[in-house]
Design a protein around this motif. Structure first.
Motif, PDB file in Angstrom:
ATOM      1  N   ASN A 232       0.839  -1.197   0.000  1.00 33.32           N
ATOM      2  CA  ASN A 232       0.000   0.000   0.000  1.00 33.32           C
ATOM      3  C   ASN A 232       0.876   1.249   0.000  1.00 33.32           C
ATOM      4  N   ALA A 233       0.216   2.376  -0.182  1.00 33.27           N
ATOM      5  CA  ALA A 233       0.952   3.642  -0.286  1.00 33.27           C
ATOM      6  C   ALA A 233       1.141   4.250   1.099  1.00 33.27           C
TER       7      ALA A 233
ATOM      8  N   CYS B 117       3.298   6.081   3.020  1.00 30.64           N
ATOM      9  CA  CYS B 117       4.478   6.930   2.855  1.00 30.64           C
ATOM     10  C   CYS B 117       5.264   7.108   4.154  1.00 30.64           C
TER      11      CYS B 117
ATOM     12  N   LEU C 196       6.486   6.625  -7.261  1.00 28.64           N
ATOM     13  CA  LEU C 196       5.344   5.749  -6.976  1.00 28.64           C
ATOM     14  C   LEU C 196       5.719   4.273  -7.104  1.00 28.64           C
TER      15      LEU C 196
ATOM     16  N   CYS D  53       5.446   1.911  -5.037  1.00 25.41           N
ATOM     17  CA  CYS D  53       4.423   0.982  -4.534  1.00 25.41           C
ATOM     18  C   CYS D  53       3.382   0.682  -5.599  1.00 25.41           C
ATOM     19  N   ALA D  54       3.013   1.682  -6.394  1.00 27.26           N
ATOM     20  CA  ALA D  54       2.077   1.451  -7.487  1.00 27.26           C
ATOM     21  C   ALA D  54       2.725   0.628  -8.593  1.00 27.26           C
TER      22      ALA D  54
ATOM     23  N   PRO E 202      -2.960   7.656   0.102  1.00 25.02           N
ATOM     24  CA  PRO E 202      -2.006   7.661  -1.002  1.00 25.02           C
ATOM     25  C   PRO E 202      -1.674   9.067  -1.476  1.00 25.02           C
TER      26      PRO E 202
ATOM     27  N   TYR F 267      -1.120   8.521  -7.348  1.00 22.50           N
ATOM     28  CA  TYR F 267      -1.048   7.085  -7.068  1.00 22.50           C
ATOM     29  C   TYR F 267      -2.094   6.298  -7.853  1.00 22.50           C
TER      30      TYR F 267
ATOM     31  N   TYR G 133      -8.439  11.897  -6.534  1.00 22.55           N
ATOM     32  CA  TYR G 133      -7.390  11.347  -7.393  1.00 22.55           C
ATOM     33  C   TYR G 133      -7.770  11.377  -8.870  1.00 22.55           C
TER      34      TYR G 133
END
Length: 434
Positions: A177-178, A180, A194, A196-197, A229, A233, A269
């Protein structure tokens, strides 16, 4: 409420005794010394002694319009005395009117809806719909996500404390997951590009057959710790999914209906879900869930299906009254404004208190991660803080895999005066803990 009413109730000790004797023990509760709640009025709750509490958790993002909101309650009472239940095998008006209302407020081309009674059912149904449409059976989910308590939705959940099934459903891969604040790659946004994406593409290529039906994601992971996120993301995620013809299922069970400063959190987003699930705040306390999608996806689901209680006249009336109240009072804008005010106050407290490690979220869905000097989770301190805040008349949530994240998800009708009182008392309690 008057304390003279205490003899009307069995009291916390007797509730705990009956709970132990008659409730399956997985049903847990907050606080070492819990109270018995007996009444709600908008942003406030009351116990058997008449003590008032400012509700800063809203039943986990349920009563966005406030407890026992009189406008919504009147609609429910009028409907329940007229027509309470028929099931979808007969024609009623409320269910189609509610579906039409949802189509008008949900993002993009989402239009056709199936109603059920909970977020768990909504996610289960969304998974089924994704498999029907794509002809595929595998799924990807995010670490620290929570999607329900049934066999499949528990298997889609990436939080170990909620994964009590010792034989989970197969064919589910988990992506980072994002997160951070505790980036699994040790990177910082935006220099991380990004990562993680991007890892989702690697997972598709290495951990699946390549025949994945959908990816499940909450725009903000509520139980996961208000994991929020960064910008860009979900656009990157959607690009990767589209490349492999994988659907994006967005779980708005906690984040929907104005909570984050937008009607739905995915709007932060600028991404259109293929399927979206909702529940909780849609009915402002009445049991309702739904999954909604584009017509070309919905129209593949043609074999007979029904939900005994889903979309019944009472819950549909309650949901429409809830949407009316949200839109009439522009609660998303109110959540954005008051969320900024609360965040500012929490940030000022953070400067004075090293226990406050990270503040994140959107609107009135904010999380504060409590940490020790070495950044390790300060779960014990959080429990002490929540107990003391409860004693002062403030109910705050907690979540995260280590249960060290303060969760602020109050009714969206809360006021600045309420928030000032919350922040002042929080400052006192934190000062005593540090």
């Amino acid at each position: 409420m008057s304390a003279n009413n205490t003899d009307r109730y069995i009291g916390p000790a007797e509730v705990l005794r009956k709970k132990k004797d008659y409730i399956i023990p997985c049903v847990y509760h907050f606080y070492a010394e819990p109270m018995q709640l007996v009444k709600g009025e908008m942003q406030y709750l009351y116990d058997t002694t008449g003590k008032q509490y400012l509700d800063c958790f809203a039943g986990v993002s349920v009563v966005n319009c406030g407890h026992c909101n009189p406008e919504i309650t009147k609609v429910i009472c009028d409907q329940v005395t007229t027509l309470q239940h028929t099931c979808t095998i007969y024609l009623t008006e409320n269910i189609v009117n509610l579906a039409e209302r949802l189509a008008a407020i949900t993002p993009g081309r989402l239009q056709k809806t199936f109603f059920c009674s909970s977020g768990t059912e909504a996610n289960e149904g969304a998974a089924l719909l994704a498999s029907i449409y794509t002809g595929r059976q595998e799924f990807i989910s995010l670490r620290q996500g929570l999607h329900g308590r049934t066999k499949l939705t528990m298997s889609l959940t990436g939080l170990s404390m909620w994964r009590t099934d010792t034989s989970p459903v197969g064919g589910i891969s988990f992506a980072p997951n994002a997160y951070c604040y505790r980036c699994p790659y040790g990177k910082r946004h935006p220099e991380c590009d990004l990562a993680c994406a991007n890892e989702i593409e690697t997972i598709i290529k290495t951990s699946t057959s390549g025949q994945v039906a959908a990816l499940f994601a909450e725009p903000i992971q509520g139980n996961g710790g208000i994991i929020t996120p960064p910008p860009g993301y979900f656009k990157r995620v959607k690009e990767i999914l589209d490349k492999f013809n994988i659907l994006l299922i967005v779980d708005e069970v906690q984040t929907g209906f104005g909570r984050t400063g937008k009607m739905f959190a995915i709007e932060h987003y600028d991404v259109e879900p293929d399927i979206m699930t909702v529940a909780k705040a849609l009915g402002n306390g009445t049991p309702v869930g739904a999954f909604t999608t584009r017509p070309e996806i919905a129209d593949k689901y043609t074999r007979p299906g029904a939900s005994t209680l889903g979309g019944n006249p009472v819950t549909s009336a309650a949901a429409m009254a809830t949407i009316d109240f949200i839109t009439k009072n522009d609660l998303p804008s109110r959540a954005a404004e008051l969320g900024d005010y609360l965040r500012q106050g929490l940030t000022e407290l953070q400067l004075k208190n090293p226990l406050l490690g990270d503040i994140r979220g959107h609107g009135l869905m904010l999380g504060v991660e409590m940490v020790n000097a070495d950044k390790s989770p300060a779960a014990v301190q959080l429990d002490l803080l929540l107990e003391q805040m409860k004693n002062r008349g403030f109910l705050i949530g907690k979540n995260g895999p280590e249960r060290n994240v303060m969760a602020f998800q109050p009714p969206l009708v809360i006021t600045r005066k309420d928030l000032d009182s919350l922040l002042n008392n929080l400052a006192d309690v934190l000062a005593a803990l540090t």
